[in-house]
Design a protein around this motif. Structure first.
Motif, PDB file in Angstrom:
ATOM      1  N   ALA A 156     -18.784  -9.621   5.767  1.00 45.29           N
ATOM      2  CA  ALA A 156     -19.269 -11.096   5.356  1.00 45.29           C
ATOM      3  C   ALA A 156     -20.806 -10.679   5.196  1.00 45.29           C
ATOM      4  N   ARG A 157     -21.393  -9.636   5.130  1.00 54.19           N
ATOM      5  CA  ARG A 157     -22.569  -9.072   4.778  1.00 54.19           C
ATOM      6  C   ARG A 157     -23.712 -10.017   5.502  1.00 54.19           C
ATOM      7  N   LYS A 158     -23.487 -10.229   6.862  1.00 51.95           N
ATOM      8  CA  LYS A 158     -24.495 -10.863   7.802  1.00 51.95           C
ATOM      9  C   LYS A 158     -25.061  -9.895   8.671  1.00 51.95           C
ATOM     10  N   PHE A 159     -26.607 -10.338   8.520  1.00 57.83           N
ATOM     11  CA  PHE A 159     -27.369  -9.322   9.068  1.00 57.83           C
ATOM     12  C   PHE A 159     -28.481  -9.758  10.132  1.00 57.83           C
ATOM     13  N   MET A 160     -28.439  -9.325  11.547  1.00 56.15           N
ATOM     14  CA  MET A 160     -29.147  -9.600  12.347  1.00 56.15           C
ATOM     15  C   MET A 160     -30.753  -9.942  12.068  1.00 56.15           C
ATOM     16  N   PRO A 161     -31.221 -11.110  12.311  1.00 58.14           N
ATOM     17  CA  PRO A 161     -32.641 -11.422  12.073  1.00 58.14           C
ATOM     18  C   PRO A 161     -33.499 -10.475  13.123  1.00 58.14           C
ATOM     19  N   MET A 162     -34.457  -9.593  12.637  1.00 58.90           N
ATOM     20  CA  MET A 162     -35.254  -8.739  13.353  1.00 58.90           C
ATOM     21  C   MET A 162     -36.646  -8.967  13.350  1.00 58.90           C
ATOM     22  N   PHE A 163     -37.325  -8.551  14.348  1.00 58.78           N
ATOM     23  CA  PHE A 163     -38.898  -8.313  14.203  1.00 58.78           C
ATOM     24  C   PHE A 163     -39.169  -6.963  14.715  1.00 58.78           C
ATOM     25  N   ILE A 179     -39.374  -6.725   1.117  1.00 65.20           N
ATOM     26  CA  ILE A 179     -38.028  -6.693   1.909  1.00 65.20           C
ATOM     27  C   ILE A 179     -36.853  -7.526   1.796  1.00 65.20           C
ATOM     28  N   PHE A 180     -37.242  -8.973   1.345  1.00 67.43           N
ATOM     29  CA  PHE A 180     -36.142  -9.847   0.552  1.00 67.43           C
ATOM     30  C   PHE A 180     -34.918  -9.855   1.539  1.00 67.43           C
ATOM     31  N   GLY A 181     -35.088 -10.058   2.824  1.00 69.41           N
ATOM     32  CA  GLY A 181     -34.096 -10.298   3.822  1.00 69.41           C
ATOM     33  C   GLY A 181     -34.695 -10.395   5.282  1.00 69.41           C
ATOM     34  N   PRO A 182     -33.903 -10.372   6.238  1.00 68.99           N
ATOM     35  CA  PRO A 182     -34.150 -11.075   7.569  1.00 68.99           C
ATOM     36  C   PRO A 182     -35.018 -10.105   8.382  1.00 68.99           C
ATOM     37  N   ILE A 183     -35.743  -9.223   7.968  1.00 66.08           N
ATOM     38  CA  ILE A 183     -36.442  -8.154   8.964  1.00 66.08           C
ATOM     39  C   ILE A 183     -37.956  -8.567   8.455  1.00 66.08           C
ATOM     40  N   MET A 184     -38.567  -8.772   9.739  1.00 66.67           N
ATOM     41  CA  MET A 184     -39.905  -9.270   9.759  1.00 66.67           C
ATOM     42  C   MET A 184     -40.889  -8.104  10.525  1.00 66.67           C
ATOM     43  N   PRO A 185     -41.494  -7.158   9.662  1.00 65.72           N
ATOM     44  CA  PRO A 185     -42.694  -6.206  10.414  1.00 65.72           C
ATOM     45  C   PRO A 185     -43.788  -7.085  11.101  1.00 65.72           C
ATOM     46  N   ILE A 186     -43.956  -6.566  12.452  1.00 67.47           N
ATOM     47  CA  ILE A 186     -45.272  -7.142  13.073  1.00 67.47           C
ATOM     48  C   ILE A 186     -46.265  -6.091  13.163  1.00 67.47           C
TER      49      ILE A 186
END
Length: 301
Positions: A156-163, A179-186
């Motif tokens: 389903a191309r579902k991707f875990m939201p991550m920090f 990034i254009f996706g659900p990954i957020m660098p801190i």
């Protein structure tokens, strides 16, 4: 004229002799569009995205900031041009930010299979995002899942939201590519000057987001950085103001649309002058002599 050309590359359609061309996409493709359009001297408006930094002041409510940040960050699974790309948090708040983000996200989505949570657009993008995570983990970065359950659903191309606690490893792809996706660098900071130095050492972003009630700090960030647009104490809402122009600067684009400035962007002001029947320009006709010299000297005096 507005043209939608399916299966045509940006390089192909931008070589056509349009009066004006607007393009939304990556900086790499934007350069190709601009280069092709130059052959016809076609003016371009480019909205190119980039890495939009987000800053939480240490005295601002962590919960309030994250409620607003996470909404836009995970809208369409982070696949928007104005999505917050990376997050600056004070070093004293890093653990609180991660815990709070996990609580907020679990209230909004049951898992990555939640029907309200968007899929990644295609397999190529999905694999690119996976590579970001594998590289970060391989370099010792702590990766925090914001939901429970499986990380990836490839079918389903579902991707875990991550920090991702990225700090300032300049070799990390997450910190160098949009990034254009659900990954957020801190990235943690102790002084706002560290944040400003980091932002200013990189390409100019399409948007900048700051959460602070300190007017002096807000002014310092506004006057010490350059970005396409800014939202204070929220994300992305400057784009929705119909009377405010929207556009990028540098690698995040050129030109603007929306509002009165958008009207000017896509029109050509055409001056028209009407001469009267009895024009004084006849005094400037040749042959030139003493009388002309007197008129000329009066004009340039």
């Amino acid at each position: 004229m507005i043209a939608f050309l399916p299966n045509a590359s940006a390089r192909v359609f931008s070589a056509l002799p349009f009066d004006h061309l607007i393009f939304t996409g990556s900086a790499i493709t934007g350069k190709q569009v601009m280069s092709a359009a130059a052959n016809n001297l076609t003016p371009v408006t480019l909205e190119l995205g980039g890495k939009s930094p987000t800053i939480i002041d240490k005295d601002f409510s962590t919960k309030l900031a994250l409620k607003r940040i996470l909404f836009l960050k995970y809208l369409n699974a982070g696949q928007t041009c104005i999505s917050p790309d990376y997050l600056f948090v004070h070093s004293s708040k890093a653990e609180e930010v991660i815990r709070t983000a996990q609580k907020i996200m679990k209230k909004r989505y049951s898992s990555i299979r939640d029907p309200n949570y968007t899929s990644i657009i295609d397999e190529k993008a999905f694999l690119r995002l996976q590579a970001y995570v594998h590289e970060a983990e391989g370099k010792g970065c702590d990766v925090h899942d914001l939901l429970t359950g499986e990380r990836f659903d490839e079918s389903a191309r579902k991707f875990m939201p991550m920090f991702v606690e990225a700090e300032t490893d300049d070799d990390l792809a997450l910190l160098n590519e949009e990034i254009f996706g659900p990954i957020m660098p801190i990235i943690t900071y102790d002084s706002i000057d560290e944040v400003l130095d980091y932002i200013n050492a990189r390409q100019r972003p399409l948007a900048l987001y700051l959460y602070s009630n300190d007017k002096a700090l807000v002014d310092k960030v506004l006057y010490s950085t350059l970005s396409g647009g800014v939202s204070i104490n929220d994300c992305g809402l400057h784009v929705l103001q119909h009377d405010m122009p929207f556009g990028g600067v540098g690698h995040s684009g050129m030109g603007q649309y929306h509002g009165y400035e958008g009207f000017l962007e896509f029109t050509k002001l055409r001056p028209v002058f009407y001469q009267s029947r009895f024009a004084q320009t006849r005094l400037l006709y040749p042959p030139y002599g003493t009388f002309f010299n007197k008129i000329y000297n009066m004009m340039v005096r």
